[in-house]
Design an enzyme around this catalytic site. Structure first.
Site, PDB file in Angstrom:
ATOM      1  N   GLY A 130       0.527  -1.347  -0.094  1.00 46.11           N
ATOM      2  CA  GLY A 130      -0.389   0.066  -0.123  1.00 46.11           C
ATOM      3  C   GLY A 130       0.207   1.259   0.470  1.00 46.11           C
ATOM      4  O   GLY A 130       0.107   2.499   0.181  1.00 46.11           O
ATOM      5  N   GLY A 132       4.452   2.933  -1.818  1.00 43.20           N
ATOM      6  CA  GLY A 132       5.169   3.055  -3.086  1.00 43.20           C
ATOM      7  C   GLY A 132       6.505   4.224  -3.081  1.00 43.20           C
ATOM      8  O   GLY A 132       7.140   4.651  -2.418  1.00 43.20           O
ATOM      9  N   PHE A 157       8.163  -5.895  -3.947  1.00 46.86           N
ATOM     10  CA  PHE A 157       8.603  -5.744  -5.254  1.00 46.86           C
ATOM     11  C   PHE A 157      10.178  -5.285  -4.697  1.00 46.86           C
ATOM     12  O   PHE A 157      10.740  -4.355  -4.896  1.00 46.86           O
ATOM     13  CB  PHE A 157       8.510  -4.328  -5.905  1.00 46.86           C
ATOM     14  CG  PHE A 157       6.986  -4.068  -6.175  1.00 46.86           C
ATOM     15  CD1 PHE A 157       6.655  -5.559  -6.565  1.00 46.86           C
ATOM     16  CD2 PHE A 157       6.385  -3.335  -6.302  1.00 46.86           C
ATOM     17  CE1 PHE A 157       5.207  -5.429  -7.695  1.00 46.86           C
ATOM     18  CE2 PHE A 157       4.977  -3.268  -6.923  1.00 46.86           C
ATOM     19  CZ  PHE A 157       4.388  -4.145  -7.753  1.00 46.86           C
ATOM     20  N   ALA A 179       6.663  11.451   8.868  1.00 40.08           N
ATOM     21  CA  ALA A 179       7.735  11.247   7.463  1.00 40.08           C
ATOM     22  C   ALA A 179       8.800  10.292   8.796  1.00 40.08           C
ATOM     23  O   ALA A 179       9.837   9.928   8.954  1.00 40.08           O
ATOM     24  CB  ALA A 179       8.208  12.010   6.813  1.00 40.08           C
ATOM     25  N   GLU A 243      21.078   7.009  -5.467  1.00 41.36           N
ATOM     26  CA  GLU A 243      20.800   5.985  -6.249  1.00 41.36           C
ATOM     27  C   GLU A 243      20.030   6.406  -7.375  1.00 41.36           C
ATOM     28  O   GLU A 243      20.810   5.814  -8.719  1.00 41.36           O
ATOM     29  CB  GLU A 243      18.917   5.738  -5.384  1.00 41.36           C
ATOM     30  CG  GLU A 243      18.343   4.078  -6.239  1.00 41.36           C
ATOM     31  CD  GLU A 243      17.698   3.934  -4.951  1.00 41.36           C
ATOM     32  OE1 GLU A 243      17.577   4.350  -3.628  1.00 41.36           O
ATOM     33  OE2 GLU A 243      16.279   3.074  -5.575  1.00 41.36           O
ATOM     34  N   ARG A 244      19.510   7.664  -8.002  1.00 43.64           N
ATOM     35  CA  ARG A 244      19.413   8.351  -8.890  1.00 43.64           C
ATOM     36  C   ARG A 244      20.231   8.218  -9.907  1.00 43.64           C
ATOM     37  O   ARG A 244      19.796   7.470 -10.882  1.00 43.64           O
ATOM     38  CB  ARG A 244      18.205   9.184  -8.191  1.00 43.64           C
ATOM     39  CG  ARG A 244      16.891   9.227  -7.571  1.00 43.64           C
ATOM     40  CD  ARG A 244      15.882   9.765  -7.004  1.00 43.64           C
ATOM     41  NE  ARG A 244      15.043   9.255  -6.527  1.00 43.64           N
ATOM     42  CZ  ARG A 244      14.799   9.669  -5.688  1.00 43.64           C
ATOM     43  NH1 ARG A 244      14.180  10.822  -4.757  1.00 43.64           N
ATOM     44  NH2 ARG A 244      13.406   8.359  -4.604  1.00 43.64           N
ATOM     45  N   ARG A 269      20.258  -4.275 -42.756  1.00 43.93           N
ATOM     46  CA  ARG A 269      19.077  -4.865 -43.074  1.00 43.93           C
ATOM     47  C   ARG A 269      18.757  -4.406 -44.310  1.00 43.93           C
ATOM     48  O   ARG A 269      18.578  -3.141 -44.885  1.00 43.93           O
ATOM     49  CB  ARG A 269      18.261  -4.492 -42.074  1.00 43.93           C
ATOM     50  CG  ARG A 269      16.924  -4.673 -42.264  1.00 43.93           C
ATOM     51  CD  ARG A 269      16.345  -6.474 -42.252  1.00 43.93           C
ATOM     52  NE  ARG A 269      15.099  -6.852 -42.540  1.00 43.93           N
ATOM     53  CZ  ARG A 269      14.809  -7.834 -43.143  1.00 43.93           C
ATOM     54  NH1 ARG A 269      15.409  -9.169 -42.995  1.00 43.93           N
ATOM     55  NH2 ARG A 269      13.746  -8.377 -42.791  1.00 43.93           N
ATOM     56  N   HIS A 339      13.885  -2.566 -36.265  1.00 46.08           N
ATOM     57  CA  HIS A 339      14.717  -3.953 -36.480  1.00 46.08           C
ATOM     58  C   HIS A 339      13.087  -4.598 -36.658  1.00 46.08           C
ATOM     59  O   HIS A 339      12.938  -5.948 -37.304  1.00 46.08           O
ATOM     60  CB  HIS A 339      14.443  -4.401 -35.205  1.00 46.08           C
ATOM     61  CG  HIS A 339      16.051  -4.545 -34.710  1.00 46.08           C
ATOM     62  ND1 HIS A 339      16.476  -2.783 -33.977  1.00 46.08           N
ATOM     63  CD2 HIS A 339      16.979  -5.108 -34.555  1.00 46.08           C
ATOM     64  CE1 HIS A 339      17.877  -3.344 -33.588  1.00 46.08           C
ATOM     65  NE2 HIS A 339      18.365  -4.646 -33.924  1.00 46.08           N
ATOM     66  N   THR A 366       9.609   7.458  -9.108  1.00 43.50           N
ATOM     67  CA  THR A 366       8.720   6.986 -10.942  1.00 43.50           C
ATOM     68  C   THR A 366       9.704   8.174 -11.350  1.00 43.50           C
ATOM     69  O   THR A 366       9.555   9.299 -10.634  1.00 43.50           O
ATOM     70  CB  THR A 366       7.009   7.482 -10.435  1.00 43.50           C
ATOM     71  OG1 THR A 366       6.992   8.395 -10.125  1.00 43.50           O
ATOM     72  CG2 THR A 366       6.783   5.692 -10.032  1.00 43.50           C
TER      73      THR A 366
END
Ligand SMILES: Cc1cc2nc3c(=O)[nH]c(=O)nc-3n(C[C@H](O)[C@H](O)[C@H](O)COP(=O)(O)OP(=O)(O)OC[C@H]3O[C@@H](n4cnc5c(N)ncnc54)[C@H](O)[C@@H]3O)c2cc1C
Length: 380
Positions: A130, A132, A157, A179, A243-244, A269, A339, A366
């Site tokens: 609940g 993220g 996850f 927080a 991290e980002r 191709r 492709h 996100t």
């Protein structure tokens, strides 16, 4: 444009990483994808090669080198090789800093040597079913029971969720604290009440174990609190820029690699009696993607340099993350289109890059959350 951020030592390290990938990872990756997990041996091999804990002080078995450019090289090479299963970047660049910067000396002695040999694989568990994007919604609780913390809740996850020996868990320690009522705990494999759910079935990154974790009256020793009680939010805010950045580094490397592969493909191709590359539309596609990659690369290299100087702030890390990952997503889609039907076949690298890379705009915050961070900084 020639990149200017690396010296001879970084390039020598790049060769070491490539050799490791050629020998220990690439030949096995398809099998790992079928298995849905990487064997522990691969982690141990990475440890022997000195690829784990590059920034960990030497006294704990690490490389003692906090130059982020080595991490960038590692991430770039893993991405180019399509080695999305062995989550060394997560271990080194995302979880490592929590341990090196927050752990007490006693905790470092307990956890860091195994971190560097590959015997101790790590994960970080923030996300819940609940909660993220909005970490204030975290419901996992840790109650102070005098001589231990009692942990209850669940996470989902979680990358390395099945393999992890140490999980950094974000839990609520002050019920009404918002927080500011969250703390970090290290939960060790085998602690009673700590269970793993299934290895989640994803559309990409098939060799990466991503799992649910359950905590049912887990007695976490007092000495496993990481950092300050109620200090998780500050600790997360301190570490999320790296991290980002790390995700953005993978994103631009992925986009560049796809572009190279596709440029070669359209030269070879043929359609309507000549190579695809002779068609103006195709040349424009390649030209546009090359331009976007070059501009992004310049910004990313500047972010890496700033980060090494301790000057990369949350806003610029957010810019790097959303921009580079959205670019990677666009490039993957356009390269797949170039492709034709082959791009949709799993055996083609572009298909794997398309599904492997799709998560990049979602995890680590996100695109929308990155824009919130940037927008708030400009408009408040
Ligand atoms: C393969 C994979 C690996 C992962 N690894 C980890 C891990 O190791 N550790 C971990 O803790 N988590 C991990 N995650 C979780 C990941 O970080 C979250 O999925 C992500 O933060 C988004 O949270 P959510 O899925 O709950 O989506 P939600 O927060 O429900 O968001 C749904 C949508 O709403 C948008 N949205 C939400 N809030 C806002 C807002 N304020 N303004 C505008 N739009 C908004 C989002 O951008 C998104 O598009 C992983 C996820 C995956 C799929």
């Amino acid at each position: 444009m020639k990149r200017q951020i690396f010296g001879a030592d970084h390039e020598a390290f790049r060769r070491t990483v490539r050799t490791f990938l050629d020998k220990e990872v690439v030949p096995h990756h398809e099998r790992w994808e079928q298995d849905g997990i990487v064997p522990r041996d691969a982690w141990l091999a990475a440890g022997r090669q000195g690829l784990l804990g590059i920034a960990v002080p030497e006294e704990y078995g690490g490389g003692g080198n906090d130059d982020f450019r080595y991490s960038a090289v590692l991430t770039e090479e893993f991405t180019r090789a399509g080695a999305s299963g062995l989550a060394i970047g997560l271990h080194n660049d995302i979880i490592g800093p929590y341990l090196t910067s927050l752990a007490t000396d006693e905790q470092k002695r307990r956890w860091l040597p195994g971190f560097c040999t590959g015997e101790t694989i790590t994960a970080i568990a923030m996300t819940e079913p609940g909660a993220g994007s909005d970490l204030q919604g975290i419901r996992t609780t840790a109650e102070d029971r005098g001589d231990h913390w009692l942990l209850n809740g669940s996470k989902t996850f979680i990358s390395n969720g099945i393999l992890a020996d140490l999980v950094v868990v974000v839990a609520r320690t002050t019920p009404e604290g918002g927080a500011k009522g969250l703390s970090l705990f290290v939960v060790e494999r085998g602690t009673p009440g700590f269970e793993r759910g299934r290895n989640l079935d994803k559309i990409g990154q098939k060799a990466q174990d991503t799992a649910e974790l359950f905590f049912d009256d887990v007695r976490v020793p007092k000495e496993n609190l990481l950092g300050e009680r109620d200090g998780a939010f500050v600790h997360l805010m301190t570490n999320l820029p790296q991290e980002r950045l790390s995700i953005a580094v993978a994103a631009i490397a992925g986009a560049e690699h796809l572009l190279e592969t596709t440029t070669q493909y359209v030269k070879e191709r043929e359609a309507f009696g000549r190579p695809l590359a002779k068609l103006q539309h195709i040349r424009f596609e390649i030209a546009e993607m090359a331009t976007e990659c070059a501009v992004t690369r310049t910004f990313l290299d500047r972010c890496i340099t700033d980060h090494d100087r301790g000057e990369l702030d949350a806003v610029h890390a957010s810019m790097a993350k959303w921009w580079a990952t959205e670019l990677q997503k666009r490039v993957a889609d356009r390269c797949l289109q170039l492709h034709g039907g082959y791009g949709y076949m799993s055996e083609y690298r572009v298909a794997k890059a398309f599904t492997d890379g799709r998560i990049q705009t979602i995890y680590g915050g996100t695109t929308e959350i990155m824009k919130e961070i940037i927008g708030r900084s400009l408009l408040s």
